[in-house]
Design a protein around this motif. Structure first.
Motif, PDB file in Angstrom:
ATOM      1  N   THR A 133      54.835 -78.257 -84.625  1.00 21.17           N
ATOM      2  CA  THR A 133      55.271 -77.113 -85.424  1.00 21.17           C
ATOM      3  C   THR A 133      54.085 -76.189 -85.663  1.00 21.17           C
ATOM      4  OG1 THR A 133      54.737 -78.187 -87.522  1.00 21.17           O
ATOM      5  CG2 THR A 133      56.977 -78.549 -86.631  1.00 21.17           C
ATOM      6  N   LEU A 134      54.376 -75.012 -86.179  1.00 20.11           N
ATOM      7  CA  LEU A 134      53.323 -74.061 -86.532  1.00 20.11           C
ATOM      8  C   LEU A 134      52.363 -74.670 -87.549  1.00 20.11           C
ATOM      9  CD1 LEU A 134      52.062 -71.229 -86.436  1.00 20.11           C
ATOM     10  CD2 LEU A 134      53.739 -70.537 -88.166  1.00 20.11           C
ATOM     11  N   VAL A 135      52.907 -75.349 -88.539  1.00 15.43           N
ATOM     12  CA  VAL A 135      52.068 -75.975 -89.572  1.00 15.43           C
ATOM     13  C   VAL A 135      51.108 -76.987 -88.939  1.00 15.43           C
ATOM     14  CG1 VAL A 135      52.098 -77.460 -91.626  1.00 15.43           C
ATOM     15  CG2 VAL A 135      53.756 -75.602 -91.408  1.00 15.43           C
ATOM     16  N   GLN A 136      51.606 -77.803 -88.037  1.00 17.19           N
ATOM     17  CA  GLN A 136      50.749 -78.794 -87.379  1.00 17.19           C
ATOM     18  C   GLN A 136      49.658 -78.125 -86.551  1.00 17.19           C
ATOM     19  OE1 GLN A 136      54.076 -80.722 -85.441  1.00 17.19           O
ATOM     20  NE2 GLN A 136      53.722 -82.610 -86.599  1.00 17.19           N
ATOM     21  N   LEU A 137      50.009 -77.059 -85.855  1.00 13.26           N
ATOM     22  CA  LEU A 137      49.028 -76.358 -85.035  1.00 13.26           C
ATOM     23  C   LEU A 137      47.970 -75.664 -85.892  1.00 13.26           C
ATOM     24  CD1 LEU A 137      51.458 -74.908 -82.350  1.00 13.26           C
ATOM     25  CD2 LEU A 137      49.692 -76.650 -81.973  1.00 13.26           C
ATOM     26  N   CYS A 138      48.375 -75.157 -87.045  1.00 19.36           N
ATOM     27  CA  CYS A 138      47.439 -74.475 -87.949  1.00 19.36           C
ATOM     28  C   CYS A 138      46.376 -75.417 -88.509  1.00 19.36           C
ATOM     29  CB  CYS A 138      48.197 -73.823 -89.105  1.00 19.36           C
ATOM     30  SG  CYS A 138      49.122 -72.353 -88.643  1.00 19.36           S
ATOM     31  N   GLU A 139      46.697 -76.699 -88.607  1.00 18.79           N
ATOM     32  CA  GLU A 139      45.762 -77.672 -89.178  1.00 18.79           C
ATOM     33  C   GLU A 139      44.454 -77.743 -88.394  1.00 18.79           C
ATOM     34  OE1 GLU A 139      47.839 -81.387 -89.270  1.00 18.79           O
ATOM     35  OE2 GLU A 139      49.200 -80.746 -90.859  1.00 18.79           O
TER      36      GLU A 139
ATOM     37  N   ARG B 183      43.282 -69.590 -78.224  1.00 21.49           N
ATOM     38  CA  ARG B 183      44.502 -69.899 -77.470  1.00 21.49           C
ATOM     39  C   ARG B 183      44.289 -71.110 -76.571  1.00 21.49           C
ATOM     40  NH1 ARG B 183      45.207 -64.059 -77.849  1.00 21.49           N
ATOM     41  NH2 ARG B 183      44.120 -63.633 -75.907  1.00 21.49           N
ATOM     42  N   ARG B 184      43.096 -71.224 -75.995  1.00 19.79           N
ATOM     43  CA  ARG B 184      42.817 -72.419 -75.182  1.00 19.79           C
ATOM     44  C   ARG B 184      42.846 -73.669 -76.062  1.00 19.79           C
ATOM     45  NH1 ARG B 184      38.832 -68.886 -73.019  1.00 19.79           N
ATOM     46  NH2 ARG B 184      37.184 -70.081 -74.044  1.00 19.79           N
ATOM     47  N   LYS B 185      42.357 -73.548 -77.289  1.00 18.62           N
ATOM     48  CA  LYS B 185      42.399 -74.689 -78.202  1.00 18.62           C
ATOM     49  C   LYS B 185      43.840 -75.057 -78.538  1.00 18.62           C
ATOM     50  CE  LYS B 185      40.351 -76.616 -82.317  1.00 18.62           C
ATOM     51  NZ  LYS B 185      39.372 -76.475 -83.393  1.00 18.62           N
ATOM     52  N   LEU B 186      44.696 -74.062 -78.731  1.00 17.45           N
ATOM     53  CA  LEU B 186      46.113 -74.346 -78.977  1.00 17.45           C
ATOM     54  C   LEU B 186      46.725 -75.078 -77.782  1.00 17.45           C
ATOM     55  CD1 LEU B 186      47.261 -71.023 -80.654  1.00 17.45           C
ATOM     56  CD2 LEU B 186      47.405 -73.312 -81.664  1.00 17.45           C
ATOM     57  N   LEU B 187      46.398 -74.637 -76.578  1.00 21.19           N
ATOM     58  CA  LEU B 187      46.907 -75.313 -75.380  1.00 21.19           C
ATOM     59  C   LEU B 187      46.396 -76.752 -75.311  1.00 21.19           C
ATOM     60  CD1 LEU B 187      46.582 -72.449 -72.746  1.00 21.19           C
ATOM     61  CD2 LEU B 187      48.675 -73.289 -73.841  1.00 21.19           C
ATOM     62  N   ASP B 188      45.128 -76.955 -75.662  1.00 22.67           N
ATOM     63  CA  ASP B 188      44.571 -78.320 -75.680  1.00 22.67           C
ATOM     64  C   ASP B 188      45.308 -79.189 -76.695  1.00 22.67           C
ATOM     65  OD1 ASP B 188      42.676 -77.830 -73.707  1.00 22.67           O
ATOM     66  OD2 ASP B 188      41.088 -77.354 -75.144  1.00 22.67           O
ATOM     67  N   GLN B 189      45.619 -78.616 -77.856  1.00 26.04           N
ATOM     68  CA  GLN B 189      46.354 -79.370 -78.874  1.00 26.04           C
ATOM     69  C   GLN B 189      47.742 -79.752 -78.376  1.00 26.04           C
ATOM     70  OE1 GLN B 189      44.916 -76.487 -82.262  1.00 26.04           O
ATOM     71  NE2 GLN B 189      46.260 -78.052 -83.091  1.00 26.04           N
ATOM     72  N   LEU B 190      48.412 -78.825 -77.717  1.00 29.03           N
ATOM     73  CA  LEU B 190      49.744 -79.132 -77.208  1.00 29.03           C
ATOM     74  C   LEU B 190      49.671 -80.127 -76.060  1.00 29.03           C
ATOM     75  CD1 LEU B 190      51.397 -75.619 -77.400  1.00 29.03           C
ATOM     76  CD2 LEU B 190      51.856 -77.614 -78.846  1.00 29.03           C
ATOM     77  N   HIS B 191      48.605 -80.078 -75.295  1.00 28.55           N
ATOM     78  CA  HIS B 191      48.442 -81.064 -74.227  1.00 28.55           C
ATOM     79  C   HIS B 191      48.280 -82.462 -74.819  1.00 28.55           C
ATOM     80  CE1 HIS B 191      46.119 -83.405 -71.232  1.00 28.55           C
ATOM     81  NE2 HIS B 191      47.028 -82.878 -70.416  1.00 28.55           N
ATOM     82  N   ALA B 192      47.527 -82.552 -75.895  1.00 27.54           N
ATOM     83  CA  ALA B 192      47.280 -83.846 -76.540  1.00 27.54           C
ATOM     84  C   ALA B 192      48.517 -84.362 -77.274  1.00 27.54           C
ATOM     85  CB  ALA B 192      46.110 -83.727 -77.513  1.00 27.54           C
ATOM     86  N   ASN B 193      49.288 -83.432 -77.855  1.00 27.62           N
ATOM     87  CA  ASN B 193      50.456 -83.828 -78.646  1.00 27.62           C
ATOM     88  C   ASN B 193      51.490 -82.715 -78.569  1.00 27.62           C
ATOM     89  OD1 ASN B 193      52.126 -85.202 -80.378  1.00 27.62           O
ATOM     90  ND2 ASN B 193      51.022 -84.613 -82.228  1.00 27.62           N
TER      91      ASN B 193
END
Length: 112
Positions: free
Chosen positions: A34-40, A20-30
């Motif tokens: 979408t779910l597909v982009q986050l799954c990558e 979940r922290r990695k997901l937050l980091d991804q959203l912070h960066a970009n």
């Protein structure tokens, strides 16, 4: 014993998991992915990522927006700021005050 609002428990639970922290980091960066982009960026199933996003949404760390057939995910940093204000900043103040006093004392010695 002091009872904390249930939102605090949800927030700390959400932050406790590295995925979940990695997901937050991804959203912070970009933001706005979408779910597909986050799954990558994660080595887990879409269902697993969806479950993690659900926990983040419950903790109010992620907001979503439907755009056509897609659902965009956005970082909401407000709960993190509230935790900072409540838990971290009160511990910073004495340290910063001590550093300011030390600075003044050292400057006085240097001026002599």
């Amino acid at each position: 014993m002091v009872q904390h609002p249930p939102d605090d428990d949800l927030l700390f639970k959400a932050l406790a998991d590295p995925s979940r922290r990695k997901l937050l980091d991804q959203l912070h960066a970009n933001d706005g992915q979408t779910l597909v982009q986050l799954c990558e960026h994660l080595d887990m199933t879409r269902q697993g990522v969806t479950q993690h996003l659900s926990v983040l949404e419950q903790a109010n760390l992620v907001a979503t927006l439907k755009q056509g057939r897609e659902k965009l995910h956005f970082l909401n940093p407000t709960p993190l700021q509230e935790i900072h204000d409540r838990w971290i900043s009160k511990f910073e103040k004495p340290r910063l005050k001590a550093l300011a006093i030390l600075k003044r004392q050292l400057e006085k010695r240097h001026d002599r």
